[in-house]
Design a protein around this motif. Structure first.
Motif, PDB file in Angstrom:
ATOM      1  N   GLY A 135      42.748  42.740  47.906  1.00 59.12           N
ATOM      2  CA  GLY A 135      42.741  42.443  46.469  1.00 59.12           C
ATOM      3  C   GLY A 135      41.326  42.289  45.916  1.00 59.12           C
ATOM      4  N   ASN A 136      40.307  42.581  46.732  1.00 62.97           N
ATOM      5  CA  ASN A 136      38.919  42.350  46.293  1.00 62.97           C
ATOM      6  C   ASN A 136      38.526  43.188  45.078  1.00 62.97           C
ATOM      7  OD1 ASN A 136      37.373  41.852  49.607  1.00 62.97           O
ATOM      8  ND2 ASN A 136      38.603  40.517  48.321  1.00 62.97           N
ATOM      9  N   MET A 137      39.057  44.386  44.991  1.00 66.95           N
ATOM     10  CA  MET A 137      38.706  45.262  43.873  1.00 66.95           C
ATOM     11  C   MET A 137      39.105  44.618  42.542  1.00 66.95           C
ATOM     12  SD  MET A 137      37.358  48.313  44.215  1.00 66.95           S
ATOM     13  CE  MET A 137      37.874  49.902  44.771  1.00 66.95           C
ATOM     14  N   ASN A 138      40.197  43.868  42.542  1.00 66.35           N
ATOM     15  CA  ASN A 138      40.636  43.209  41.307  1.00 66.35           C
ATOM     16  C   ASN A 138      39.994  41.842  41.110  1.00 66.35           C
ATOM     17  OD1 ASN A 138      42.423  45.296  40.798  1.00 66.35           O
ATOM     18  ND2 ASN A 138      44.114  44.308  41.846  1.00 66.35           N
ATOM     19  N   PHE A 139      39.810  41.110  42.217  1.00 63.05           N
ATOM     20  CA  PHE A 139      39.464  39.695  42.050  1.00 63.05           C
ATOM     21  C   PHE A 139      38.140  39.271  42.705  1.00 63.05           C
ATOM     22  CE2 PHE A 139      44.146  39.977  41.787  1.00 63.05           C
ATOM     23  CZ  PHE A 139      44.255  39.647  40.437  1.00 63.05           C
ATOM     24  N   ASP A 140      37.449  40.187  43.339  1.00 64.50           N
ATOM     25  CA  ASP A 140      36.138  39.837  43.898  1.00 64.50           C
ATOM     26  C   ASP A 140      35.260  41.090  43.943  1.00 64.50           C
ATOM     27  OD1 ASP A 140      34.063  38.512  45.011  1.00 64.50           O
ATOM     28  OD2 ASP A 140      35.123  37.823  46.810  1.00 64.50           O
ATOM     29  N   ILE A 141      34.992  41.625  42.747  1.00 60.75           N
ATOM     30  CA  ILE A 141      34.299  42.910  42.657  1.00 60.75           C
ATOM     31  C   ILE A 141      32.881  42.825  43.242  1.00 60.75           C
ATOM     32  CG2 ILE A 141      33.473  42.567  40.273  1.00 60.75           C
ATOM     33  CD1 ILE A 141      34.668  45.872  41.869  1.00 60.75           C
ATOM     34  N   ASN A 142      32.270  41.645  43.167  1.00 62.90           N
ATOM     35  CA  ASN A 142      30.903  41.535  43.696  1.00 62.90           C
ATOM     36  C   ASN A 142      30.878  41.736  45.209  1.00 62.90           C
ATOM     37  OD1 ASN A 142      29.888  41.143  41.183  1.00 62.90           O
ATOM     38  ND2 ASN A 142      30.159  38.908  41.267  1.00 62.90           N
ATOM     39  N   ARG A 143      31.932  41.274  45.874  1.00 67.47           N
ATOM     40  CA  ARG A 143      32.017  41.484  47.329  1.00 67.47           C
ATOM     41  C   ARG A 143      32.147  42.991  47.620  1.00 67.47           C
ATOM     42  NH1 ARG A 143      36.808  39.958  51.528  1.00 67.47           N
ATOM     43  NH2 ARG A 143      35.535  39.205  53.251  1.00 67.47           N
ATOM     44  N   VAL A 144      32.929  43.674  46.800  1.00 66.45           N
ATOM     45  CA  VAL A 144      33.105  45.124  46.987  1.00 66.45           C
ATOM     46  C   VAL A 144      31.769  45.837  46.811  1.00 66.45           C
ATOM     47  CG1 VAL A 144      34.205  47.204  46.055  1.00 66.45           C
ATOM     48  CG2 VAL A 144      35.514  45.077  46.221  1.00 66.45           C
TER      49      VAL A 144
END
Ligand code: FAD
Length: 546
Positions: free
Chosen positions: A499-508
């Motif tokens: 779910g990082n693309m939606n909720f943790d874009i900086n990690r992506v």
């Protein structure tokens, strides 16, 4: 736990082509996954194929609520509200780490959709229909109390608020966990495998011709019954089956946007009026707040549903109207997603008026299609369709299947004794990861995403030699995804498993290059393959800010 490894595709392909199944399910969204679990737990032999990644259709693009659908009460869809309303608590019990109680505020504003009396009665009926008990029952708040709970509400036009209980989830993770649970029974499932035609025996559908888009191999899967659970694509398979007559799908697009939480720092989920008479949600989640949704007719490419600048402006304006001190800007947008509601067409009804009920169509050649419905009602939809097949089986001189068992089957990762047990497990995980520079938010992320499987990821983490602990954790999650969740591409991992693309874009953005390199190594990609997936990933990231 079963291995469900992307490195095992050949063996899974062979199993699919060499066996005959009781039921072949086409479509790996929540509907297909739910049917697989229901049927497999009754002792049936199940195959499931998905043309793309599991949950890559509507089942990763929803508002991510396990909810009764308050607005369906306004349409007097009492049966639907009662069914999905009571399902909420059941699904929460089956995966308490993933289906979390979420209190909702329904602001009452001058000339709003629901007046004070209507809201009070409506929310009460909503609770009664869903059997809501104790502290979870709705409360009506006066203006002062509503402002205390949510200071960003518009003080000058606020008249009070309803405060009621819903649940929040991650739709893609719910889908994958339901599917993984089905694998505990006799289920064989594969992503990136598309049904391109049907196999007929004596004029009846008894399997499908499929194509594996990773190996480009085509083969047949044989089954006694074939279910078309392809959501927005249902009519395409009905067309191949030459049975698209009578009722048809009506697709509407729904868009959601994510912002850093500090840009829209609400403390509660809010379900509020927008000036055109519709309603929308704003929901705080970890480091972000997400908002949605739109509801517009859609007739374009189902495989490339885009968020437009107009969609973004519409939602941002609506937020600024309800939270006047926030001043949200289009350029604050971090991420977005757009999905299609596979609704059943009803002549003369507008997008928002169409019913969210599910319907089953059985073609003269016995292709069994299911469309409509909601994420929340996946268990009930599965029960209905498996019961129907059971009856068909009995008519064909077979036997009735046993009853549905899913009410009591805990989903994978979900062995908890209620929400307090989840809280104490988060604490345990937090203690385990604090020495590596992580905190409570990271522990909550791991537990809400993976439940008890967080331990497996952390055991792997412990054995990795890496200086950067953030990357080390991502690597451990990636390993888990490939080995246990059929992760095949970077997007499977970044969008749907984490779910990082939606909720943790900086990690992506920070780790996308390393993720791509890791995939290259794990799957032994040549340069052309690497470039293909690199472009695919970059294109999606670019589309997050239309
Ligand atoms: P999908 O998830 O689309 O799955 C169908 C799958 O079939 C796709 O993955 C597709 O790739 C695959 N497929 C298609 N053709 C083939 C083929 N030929 N071979 C193999 N595979 C194929 N419900 C709720 O309960 N709560 C909510 O908060 C909520 N919010 C929503 C918000 C929006 C904007 C939308 C659009 C829907 C929302 N819903 C919500 C409804 C819910 O998301 C859907 O009802 C549900 O996800 C539909 O699941 P599905 O499995 O039927 O379809």
């Amino acid at each position: 736990m079963n291995e469900f490894s992307a490195l095992n595709r050949n063996a899974i392909n062979e199993k699919l082509s060499d066996n005959k199944f009781d039921i072949l399910i086409i479509g790996g969204g929540i509907t297909g996954a739910g049917i697989a679990l229901d049927a497999a737990a009754r002792g049936l032999k199940i195959a499931l194929i998905e043309q793309n990644d599991f949950a890559s259709g509507t089942s990763s693009k929803s508002t991510k609520l396990i909810h009764g659908g308050l607005r369906y009460l306004k349409q007097f869809d009492v049966k639907l509200v009662k069914e999905v309303g009571s399902e909420r608590a059941i699904v929460h019990k089956l995966a308490p780490h993933l289906v979390l109680p979420e209190k909702m505020l329904l602001p009452l504003i001058k000339d709003g959709t629901y007046g004070k009396v209507m809201s009070s009665i409506g929310l009460k009926v909503y609770d009664i229909l869903a059997g809501v008990k104790g502290d979870d029952r709705r409360r009506m708040l006066n203006k002062k109390k509503a402002m205390a709970i949510e200071p960003l509400l518009p003080e000058n036009i606020l008249e009070g608020a309803g405060y009621y209980a819903e649940y929040r989830t991650d739709d893609a993770r719910l889908t994958i966990e339901v599917l993984k649970t089905a694998l505990n029974y006799d289920t064989t499932a594969l992503n990136y495998t598309k049904a391109i035609d049907f196999v007929y025996e004596e004029g009846k559908v008894r399997g499908a011709k499929v194509k594996d888009s990773i190996s480009n191999k085509e083969y047949e899967i044989k089954a006694n019954y074939v279910i078309n659970a392809t959501g927005p694509w249902v009519d395409e398979l009905r067309t191949i089956n030459k049975s698209k007559e009578g009722k048809r799908l009506h697709l509407t697009k729904g868009v959601h946007l994510t912002f850093a939480h500090e840009k829209l720092p609400i403390k509660n989920a809010v379900y509020f009026d927008i000036p055109d008479g519709r309603m929308m949600f704003a929901i705080p989640r970890g480091k972000t707040t997400y908002i949605g949704t739109t509801d517009t007719n859609y007739t374009e490419d189902k495989n490339d549903v885009k968020v437009t600048k107009e969609d973004v402006k519409y939602l941002v304006d609506a937020v600024n109207n309800m939270f006047p001190t926030v001043d949200l800007q289009v350029q604050d947008l971090q991420s977005c997603w757009a999905g299609l509601r596979p609704l059943i067409h009803e002549e003369g009804k507008s997008e928002s008026e169409l019913s969210r009920k599910d319907e089953i169509f059985v073609s003269p050649t016995e292709l069994i299609s299911i469309a409509g419905g909601k994420l929340t009602g996946y268990r009930k939809m599965a029960q209905r369709i498996v019961y129907l097949i059971s009856k068909m089986n009995q008519k064909g001189k077979g036997k009735l299947f046993s009853n549905s068992k899913t009410r009591k089957i805990v989903l994978s990762g979900g062995k908890f004794n209620g929400k307090n047990d989840v809280i104490s497990y988060i604490k345990t995980i937090e203690e385990r990861i604090i020495p590596f520079g992580f905190n409570h938010v990271d522990a909550a992320y791991l537990v809400h995403n993976y439940g008890k499987q967080a331990n497996i990821i952390l055991d792997y983490f412990d054995n990795l030699v890496e200086n950067d602990n953030d990357w080390r954790l991502m690597l451990a999650e990636l390993w888990f995804g490939v080995k246990y969740e059929m992760v095949q591409t970077p997007l499977d991992f970044l969008e749907r498993r984490t779910g990082n693309m939606n909720f943790d874009i900086n990690r992506v953005l920070k780790y996308k290059s390393r993720v791509l390199d890791e995939f290259k190594t794990v799957f032994d990609w040549n340069d052309k393959e690497f470039m293909y997936f690199k472009n695919q990933t970059n294109l999606i990231i670019k589309g997050l800010k239309p």
